[in-house]
Design a protein around this motif. Sequence first.
Motif, PDB file in Angstrom:
ATOM      1  N   GLU A 140       0.719  -1.285  -0.081  1.00  0.00           N
ATOM      2  CA  GLU A 140       0.020   0.143   0.172  1.00  0.00           C
ATOM      3  C   GLU A 140       0.672   1.249  -0.168  1.00  0.00           C
ATOM      4  N   ARG A 141       2.110   1.257  -0.405  1.00  0.00           N
ATOM      5  CA  ARG A 141       3.092   2.266  -0.407  1.00  0.00           C
ATOM      6  C   ARG A 141       2.772   3.315  -1.662  1.00  0.00           C
ATOM      7  N   PRO A 142       2.714   4.683  -1.332  1.00  0.00           N
ATOM      8  CA  PRO A 142       2.415   5.329  -2.450  1.00  0.00           C
ATOM      9  C   PRO A 142       3.828   5.495  -3.063  1.00  0.00           C
ATOM     10  N   TRP A 144       7.613   5.038   4.369  1.00  0.00           N
ATOM     11  CA  TRP A 144       6.092   4.720   4.555  1.00  0.00           C
ATOM     12  C   TRP A 144       6.023   3.829   5.972  1.00  0.00           C
ATOM     13  N   VAL A 160      -6.117   3.848   6.029  1.00  0.00           N
ATOM     14  CA  VAL A 160      -4.796   3.565   4.969  1.00  0.00           C
ATOM     15  C   VAL A 160      -4.934   4.876   3.849  1.00  0.00           C
ATOM     16  N   ASP A 161      -6.138   5.261   3.471  1.00  0.00           N
ATOM     17  CA  ASP A 161      -6.276   6.436   2.531  1.00  0.00           C
ATOM     18  C   ASP A 161      -5.853   7.612   2.930  1.00  0.00           C
ATOM     19  N   LYS A 200      -2.012   7.568   3.188  1.00  0.00           N
ATOM     20  CA  LYS A 200      -1.465   7.915   1.887  1.00  0.00           C
ATOM     21  C   LYS A 200      -1.389   9.322   1.444  1.00  0.00           C
ATOM     22  N   ALA A 235       1.168  11.078   3.586  1.00  0.00           N
ATOM     23  CA  ALA A 235       2.529  10.883   3.095  1.00  0.00           C
ATOM     24  C   ALA A 235       2.841  11.377   1.760  1.00  0.00           C
ATOM     25  N   ALA A 236       1.866  11.652   0.877  1.00  0.00           N
ATOM     26  CA  ALA A 236       2.225  12.301  -0.139  1.00  0.00           C
ATOM     27  C   ALA A 236       2.337  13.897  -0.279  1.00  0.00           C
TER      28      ALA A 236
END
Length: 71
Positions: free
Chosen positions: A23-25, A33, A62-63, A66, A69-70
């Motif tokens: 699930e890593r961007p 991550w 999770v979303d 993400k 993280a982005a």
Amino acid sequence: MENPEVMIHVRFAPNGTVMEIGERPQTVAPQAWFDLLSEKASDSYRTYAGGRGSFSLPRAAVDALKGAAAA
């Protein structure tokens, strides 16, 4: 199921660094991550033998991670 759980698998190198994580961007390094997940969701982490582990989180969490993280 409205908000299913997502299992994020982690594989570690013998020196303890993260080799693979789910699930890593694409723009985020595997170790970064893992570090973010460890900081924000450490209570959902399980350790397994053989240099493996997993996080179990709702899809919405999770979303959201993400997105963080982005940014």
